[in-house]
Design a protein around this motif. Structure first.
Motif, PDB file in Angstrom:
ATOM      1  N   ASP A   1      41.110  30.877  -4.866  1.00  0.00           N
ATOM      2  CA  ASP A   1      42.540  30.700  -5.102  1.00  0.00           C
ATOM      3  C   ASP A   1      42.801  30.191  -6.510  1.00  0.00           C
ATOM      4  OD1 ASP A   1      45.072  28.481  -4.491  1.00  0.00           O
ATOM      5  OD2 ASP A   1      45.309  30.599  -3.981  1.00  0.00           O
ATOM      6  N   LEU A   2      41.868  29.390  -7.040  1.00  0.00           N
ATOM      7  CA  LEU A   2      42.032  28.914  -8.414  1.00  0.00           C
ATOM      8  C   LEU A   2      41.942  30.058  -9.403  1.00  0.00           C
ATOM      9  CD1 LEU A   2      39.939  25.613  -8.302  1.00  0.00           C
ATOM     10  CD2 LEU A   2      42.420  25.863  -8.257  1.00  0.00           C
ATOM     11  N   SER A   3      41.115  31.049  -9.116  1.00  0.00           N
ATOM     12  CA  SER A   3      40.982  32.180 -10.030  1.00  0.00           C
ATOM     13  C   SER A   3      42.213  33.053 -10.031  1.00  0.00           C
ATOM     14  CB  SER A   3      39.753  33.016  -9.651  1.00  0.00           C
ATOM     15  OG  SER A   3      39.937  33.596  -8.366  1.00  0.00           O
ATOM     16  N   LEU A   4      42.962  33.077  -8.926  1.00  0.00           N
ATOM     17  CA  LEU A   4      44.151  33.922  -8.868  1.00  0.00           C
ATOM     18  C   LEU A   4      45.260  33.396  -9.748  1.00  0.00           C
ATOM     19  CD1 LEU A   4      44.341  34.682  -5.038  1.00  0.00           C
ATOM     20  CD2 LEU A   4      43.687  36.248  -6.861  1.00  0.00           C
ATOM     21  N   ASN A   5      45.249  32.084 -10.029  1.00  0.00           N
ATOM     22  CA  ASN A   5      46.311  31.492 -10.840  1.00  0.00           C
ATOM     23  C   ASN A   5      46.152  31.763 -12.320  1.00  0.00           C
ATOM     24  OD1 ASN A   5      47.577  30.381  -8.615  1.00  0.00           O
ATOM     25  ND2 ASN A   5      46.335  28.504  -8.670  1.00  0.00           N
ATOM     26  N   THR A   6      45.049  32.380 -12.711  1.00  0.00           N
ATOM     27  CA  THR A   6      44.809  32.620 -14.131  1.00  0.00           C
ATOM     28  C   THR A   6      44.924  34.081 -14.500  1.00  0.00           C
ATOM     29  OG1 THR A   6      42.435  32.778 -13.699  1.00  0.00           O
ATOM     30  CG2 THR A   6      43.295  30.603 -14.257  1.00  0.00           C
ATOM     31  N   ARG A   7      45.630  34.857 -13.686  1.00  0.00           N
ATOM     32  CA  ARG A   7      45.794  36.274 -14.012  1.00  0.00           C
ATOM     33  C   ARG A   7      46.628  36.424 -15.264  1.00  0.00           C
ATOM     34  NH1 ARG A   7      46.953  36.550  -8.463  1.00  0.00           N
ATOM     35  NH2 ARG A   7      49.150  36.868  -8.964  1.00  0.00           N
ATOM     36  N   PRO A   8      46.222  37.244 -16.223  1.00  0.00           N
ATOM     37  CA  PRO A   8      47.011  37.416 -17.446  1.00  0.00           C
ATOM     38  C   PRO A   8      48.296  38.165 -17.165  1.00  0.00           C
ATOM     39  CG  PRO A   8      45.189  38.981 -17.396  1.00  0.00           C
ATOM     40  CD  PRO A   8      44.996  38.084 -16.208  1.00  0.00           C
ATOM     41  N   ASN A   9      49.290  37.883 -17.990  1.00  0.00           N
ATOM     42  CA  ASN A   9      50.598  38.545 -17.869  1.00  0.00           C
ATOM     43  C   ASN A   9      50.696  39.636 -18.932  1.00  0.00           C
ATOM     44  OD1 ASN A   9      53.186  39.252 -17.361  1.00  0.00           O
ATOM     45  ND2 ASN A   9      54.113  37.332 -18.047  1.00  0.00           N
ATOM     46  N   ASP A  10      50.703  40.870 -18.491  1.00  0.00           N
ATOM     47  CA  ASP A  10      50.723  41.979 -19.443  1.00  0.00           C
ATOM     48  C   ASP A  10      52.053  42.122 -20.149  1.00  0.00           C
ATOM     49  OD1 ASP A  10      48.137  42.626 -18.855  1.00  0.00           O
ATOM     50  OD2 ASP A  10      48.663  44.012 -17.242  1.00  0.00           O
ATOM     51  N   CYS A  11      53.103  41.456 -19.626  1.00  0.00           N
ATOM     52  CA  CYS A  11      54.418  41.618 -20.235  1.00  0.00           C
ATOM     53  C   CYS A  11      54.624  40.643 -21.352  1.00  0.00           C
ATOM     54  CB  CYS A  11      55.521  41.435 -19.190  1.00  0.00           C
ATOM     55  SG  CYS A  11      55.450  42.695 -17.895  1.00  0.00           S
TER      56      CYS A  11
ATOM     57  N   GLY B   1      76.262  42.599 -25.533  1.00  0.00           N
ATOM     58  CA  GLY B   1      75.667  41.508 -24.769  1.00  0.00           C
ATOM     59  C   GLY B   1      75.472  41.878 -23.306  1.00  0.00           C
ATOM     60  N   ALA B   2      76.453  42.572 -22.720  1.00  0.00           N
ATOM     61  CA  ALA B   2      76.334  42.996 -21.330  1.00  0.00           C
ATOM     62  C   ALA B   2      75.173  43.976 -21.144  1.00  0.00           C
ATOM     63  CB  ALA B   2      77.646  43.643 -20.881  1.00  0.00           C
ATOM     64  N   LEU B   3      74.948  44.824 -22.136  1.00  0.00           N
ATOM     65  CA  LEU B   3      73.842  45.790 -22.053  1.00  0.00           C
ATOM     66  C   LEU B   3      72.500  45.074 -21.956  1.00  0.00           C
ATOM     67  CD1 LEU B   3      72.708  48.680 -22.239  1.00  0.00           C
ATOM     68  CD2 LEU B   3      72.814  48.464 -24.732  1.00  0.00           C
ATOM     69  N   PHE B   4      72.281  44.094 -22.820  1.00  0.00           N
ATOM     70  CA  PHE B   4      71.001  43.377 -22.813  1.00  0.00           C
ATOM     71  C   PHE B   4      70.883  42.457 -21.596  1.00  0.00           C
ATOM     72  CE2 PHE B   4      71.091  44.547 -27.317  1.00  0.00           C
ATOM     73  CZ  PHE B   4      69.780  44.966 -27.494  1.00  0.00           C
ATOM     74  N   LEU B   5      72.002  41.917 -21.138  1.00  0.00           N
ATOM     75  CA  LEU B   5      71.951  41.075 -19.943  1.00  0.00           C
ATOM     76  C   LEU B   5      71.517  41.881 -18.730  1.00  0.00           C
ATOM     77  CD1 LEU B   5      72.459  38.310 -18.685  1.00  0.00           C
ATOM     78  CD2 LEU B   5      74.845  38.964 -18.362  1.00  0.00           C
ATOM     79  N   GLY B   6      71.933  43.131 -18.669  1.00  0.00           N
ATOM     80  CA  GLY B   6      71.511  43.983 -17.567  1.00  0.00           C
ATOM     81  C   GLY B   6      70.028  44.313 -17.586  1.00  0.00           C
ATOM     82  N   LEU B   7      69.366  44.103 -18.724  1.00  0.00           N
ATOM     83  CA  LEU B   7      67.934  44.407 -18.828  1.00  0.00           C
ATOM     84  C   LEU B   7      67.048  43.209 -18.538  1.00  0.00           C
ATOM     85  CD1 LEU B   7      67.964  46.556 -22.102  1.00  0.00           C
ATOM     86  CD2 LEU B   7      67.877  47.386 -19.742  1.00  0.00           C
ATOM     87  N   VAL B   8      67.645  42.025 -18.308  1.00  0.00           N
ATOM     88  CA  VAL B   8      66.844  40.809 -18.143  1.00  0.00           C
ATOM     89  C   VAL B   8      65.976  40.885 -16.891  1.00  0.00           C
ATOM     90  CG1 VAL B   8      66.953  38.327 -17.728  1.00  0.00           C
ATOM     91  CG2 VAL B   8      68.447  39.367 -19.437  1.00  0.00           C
ATOM     92  N   ARG B   9      66.587  41.170 -15.766  1.00  0.00           N
ATOM     93  CA  ARG B   9      65.806  41.201 -14.524  1.00  0.00           C
ATOM     94  C   ARG B   9      64.781  42.329 -14.495  1.00  0.00           C
ATOM     95  NH1 ARG B   9      64.901  39.227  -9.764  1.00  0.00           N
ATOM     96  NH2 ARG B   9      64.717  40.563  -7.916  1.00  0.00           N
ATOM     97  N   PRO B  10      65.109  43.558 -14.948  1.00  0.00           N
ATOM     98  CA  PRO B  10      64.042  44.568 -15.030  1.00  0.00           C
ATOM     99  C   PRO B  10      62.881  44.134 -15.908  1.00  0.00           C
ATOM    100  CG  PRO B  10      66.179  45.623 -15.176  1.00  0.00           C
ATOM    101  CD  PRO B  10      66.434  44.155 -15.221  1.00  0.00           C
ATOM    102  N   ALA B  11      63.186  43.430 -17.002  1.00  0.00           N
ATOM    103  CA  ALA B  11      62.101  42.953 -17.862  1.00  0.00           C
ATOM    104  C   ALA B  11      61.267  41.898 -17.158  1.00  0.00           C
ATOM    105  CB  ALA B  11      62.680  42.392 -19.160  1.00  0.00           C
ATOM    106  N   LYS B  12      61.918  41.048 -16.376  1.00  0.00           N
ATOM    107  CA  LYS B  12      61.176  40.008 -15.654  1.00  0.00           C
ATOM    108  C   LYS B  12      60.266  40.607 -14.594  1.00  0.00           C
ATOM    109  CE  LYS B  12      60.457  35.601 -14.906  1.00  0.00           C
ATOM    110  NZ  LYS B  12      59.938  34.707 -15.967  1.00  0.00           N
ATOM    111  N   MET B  13      60.718  41.687 -13.990  1.00  0.00           N
ATOM    112  CA  MET B  13      59.923  42.347 -12.953  1.00  0.00           C
ATOM    113  C   MET B  13      58.870  43.284 -13.527  1.00  0.00           C
ATOM    114  SD  MET B  13      63.030  43.212 -10.310  1.00  0.00           S
ATOM    115  CE  MET B  13      61.934  43.988  -9.120  1.00  0.00           C
ATOM    116  N   GLY B  14      58.836  43.436 -14.850  1.00  0.00           N
ATOM    117  CA  GLY B  14      57.831  44.271 -15.481  1.00  0.00           C
ATOM    118  C   GLY B  14      58.184  45.731 -15.558  1.00  0.00           C
ATOM    119  N   LYS B  15      59.441  46.083 -15.277  1.00  0.00           N
ATOM    120  CA  LYS B  15      59.820  47.490 -15.281  1.00  0.00           C
ATOM    121  C   LYS B  15      60.020  48.047 -16.686  1.00  0.00           C
ATOM    122  CE  LYS B  15      62.000  47.395 -10.734  1.00  0.00           C
ATOM    123  NZ  LYS B  15      63.241  47.636  -9.957  1.00  0.00           N
ATOM    124  N   LEU B  16      60.049  47.172 -17.702  1.00  0.00           N
ATOM    125  CA  LEU B  16      60.214  47.640 -19.074  1.00  0.00           C
ATOM    126  C   LEU B  16      58.903  47.659 -19.835  1.00  0.00           C
ATOM    127  CD1 LEU B  16      63.512  45.800 -20.117  1.00  0.00           C
ATOM    128  CD2 LEU B  16      63.226  48.046 -19.071  1.00  0.00           C
TER     129      LEU B  16
END
Length: 520
Positions: free
Chosen positions: A510-520, A462-477
């Motif tokens: 500015d409205l167009s910037l809010n619709t950027r797709p999330n590659d993650c 569990g600790a191993l996967f918890l350590g990967l949460v923030r890198p995954a959120k930042m797109g590093k994975l």
């Protein structure tokens, strides 16, 4: 009669606020959550005091009896999406009240069972479903009533579980000695009926800003005044330099009408992310986010260490020659330390400079070490020290792992209701396997300490996967990391250039910037 019904509706109906109150009726919800915690998880974690009685009564092994608790925890966790769906459809109050009724009926009928298989149904399925329908909606509603003080209030309210363990373990042990385990379960079932009254107090919260037309008029009026002041200043500077500015005043009907038209168009234009129609009863889009998947894997493996120690710590002490009545105080010591842990983590999480998910990771790593320590000591006081450390760290983890979903590092408060249901559902498989796995190890080795090895291994994963949460959120994975970074960089450059252009162009871009797709 109609007046009475209207009075009840006003007392138990929805609360409407213009912003998150951080208090108000939220304190009543916190008190209700305290009692719900006491009569759900508090009762589950004191179930170990009946372990020996059930083995003697039904002539069954540790693993067979452990399946009672496992099925209960599995049903409670696996049906969590159902609790989210029903809460979104019918509201928190009726769902929690029905859940409290199921818990009470399930526990009372358990007292009249004649086999372990029947207890699988009464305690495992009926009471387990009731536990699910009460706990998750209550903690979700409590998170909605608080924002700045969410961590502190949730930690304080969650101490109900620890207070229940501290009081229930010796009290039910003494009551069981006098009236037997069957009548003791009847008493527990009647006490759990209190959850029905707690459910009636869960008034939903509605955040309703001031009327849009009023606010838009005020904004337009203030913007017109600002524009008028700016134009007057430009006219003054122009008249000083050339004697004629050539700029029309805002009071000019043509210019004023253009400003009004542009501002109304900006205020009334729908956002691209707004979708018409009714909101989803269960949002499964969180399964597409890598941060949520890693966090769910953490919950899956860490759950192995949530229930087994409470179930086997008394028998561990007894196997080492400690008197059973004295060994029962191990749960009380663990409960006191857990209260301190819950309060301390709530205070610590209120520090703005700390990254909350890293604090949780540190607690999980230390908890893994303490579980290993259980297997290396013997005697009442050494085990009591381990119980103190385990209880303190468990309080840190147990009071934060579900509210952590509301943080931006995981999914955020907007999608917490559905995310919590999916998260707890994923946890259910470890809850089903944890206690029986410990029971099998005890039956094979003949040593209750071996049950703690599976808990420690689960916590480590569990600790191993918890350590990967923030890198995954930042797109590093993500394998498309480079493309995403280039896209974000170009979007920032575009945003900067747009902000330097005219206001009407900025609205559209500015409205167009809010619709950027999330590659993650």
């Amino acid at each position: 009669m109609p007046q009475w019904l209207s009075g009840v509706k006003s007392c138990l109906g929805a609360n409407v606020y213009t912003e998150v109150p951080d208090g108000g009726w939220g304190w009543v919800v916190a008190a209700a959550f305290f009692l719900v915690e006491a009569f759900t998880y508090g009762v589950i974690k004191t179930f170990g005091i009946f372990l020996k009685d059930l083995m003697t009564e039904f002539d069954e092994s540790n693993s067979r009896i452990s399946w009672i608790l496992s099925i209960c925890v599995f049903v409670m966790s696996f049906t969590a999406p159902l609790a989210s769906l029903l809460s979104n459809r019918f509201g928190f109050q009726p769902v929690v009240m029905v859940g409290g009724l199921l818990i009470s009926v399930g526990m009372v009928t358990t007292a009249f069972t004649t086999s372990v298989n029947q207890m699988y149904i009464t305690t495992g399925i009926i009471a387990g479903l009731g536990y699910c329908l009460t706990f998750l909606p209550t903690v979700t509603l409590l998170s909605q009533y608080f924002c700045k003080h969410r961590s502190v209030v949730t930690s304080m309210a969650s101490t109900g579980e620890s207070v229940a363990i501290f009081t229930f373990a010796p009290a039910f042990t003494a009551l069981k000695t006098k009236i037997g385990w069957r009548y003791t379960m009847v008493v527990i079932g009647l006490l759990q009926g209190t959850i029905v009254m707690c459910g009636a107090l869960l008034r939903p919260i509605i955040i309703k800003p001031s009327p849009s037309d009023k606010s838009s008029k005020e904004q337009l009026k203030s913007k017109q005044e600002d524009a008028k002041q700016n134009l007057d200043q430009e006219q003054l500077h122009g008249s000083v330099s050339s004697g004629d500015s050539g700029v029309q005043s805002v009071e000019d009907p043509e210019v004023g009408g253009q400003i009004m038209e542009k501002e109304e168009k900006k205020a009334l234009s729908p956002k691209p992310n707004d979708k018409p129609g009714r909101p989803k009863l269960l949002d499964l889009s969180v399964l597409k986010e890598g941060s949520f998947l890693c966090y769910s894997a953490f919950g899956l493996f860490a759950t192995l260490g949530f229930f087994a120690p409470q179930l086997y710590v008394v028998e561990l002490n007894v196997s080492q020659g400690v008197d059973r009545d004295k060994a029962a105080y191990s749960l009380s010591i663990m409960a006191i330390a857990e209260i301190l842990g819950r309060l301390s983590i709530g205070w610590m999480m209120s520090w703005r400079r700390l990254r909350k998910i890293y604090v949780l990771l540190t607690c999980v790593l230390l908890l893994c070490l303490v579980l290993v320590l259980f297997t290396l000591v013997s005697g009442f006081w050494p085990v009591a020290v381990c119980c103190m450390l385990y209880g303190f760290l468990l309080g840190n983890v147990a009071s934060t792992h579900i509210p952590m979903l509301a943080e931006d590092d995981v999914v955020g408060i907007q999608r917490m209701a559905s995310a919590a249901g999916v998260y707890v559902c994923i946890q259910s498989f470890a809850g089903l396997a944890g206690p029986p796995l410990g029971g099998v190890l005890v039956d094979i080795t003949g040593n209750y300490g071996s049950a703690f090895y599976s808990c420690a291994a689960g916590m480590a994963l569990g600790a191993l996967f918890l350590g990967l949460v923030r890198p995954a959120k930042m797109g590093k994975l993500c394998w498309r990391k480079t493309g995403q970074q280039q896209q974000q960089k170009s979007a920032v450059e575009k945003d900067t250039s747009v902000r330097e252009s005219s206001p009407e162009d900025f609205v559209e871009e500015d409205l167009s910037l809010n619709t950027r797709p999330n590659d993650c």
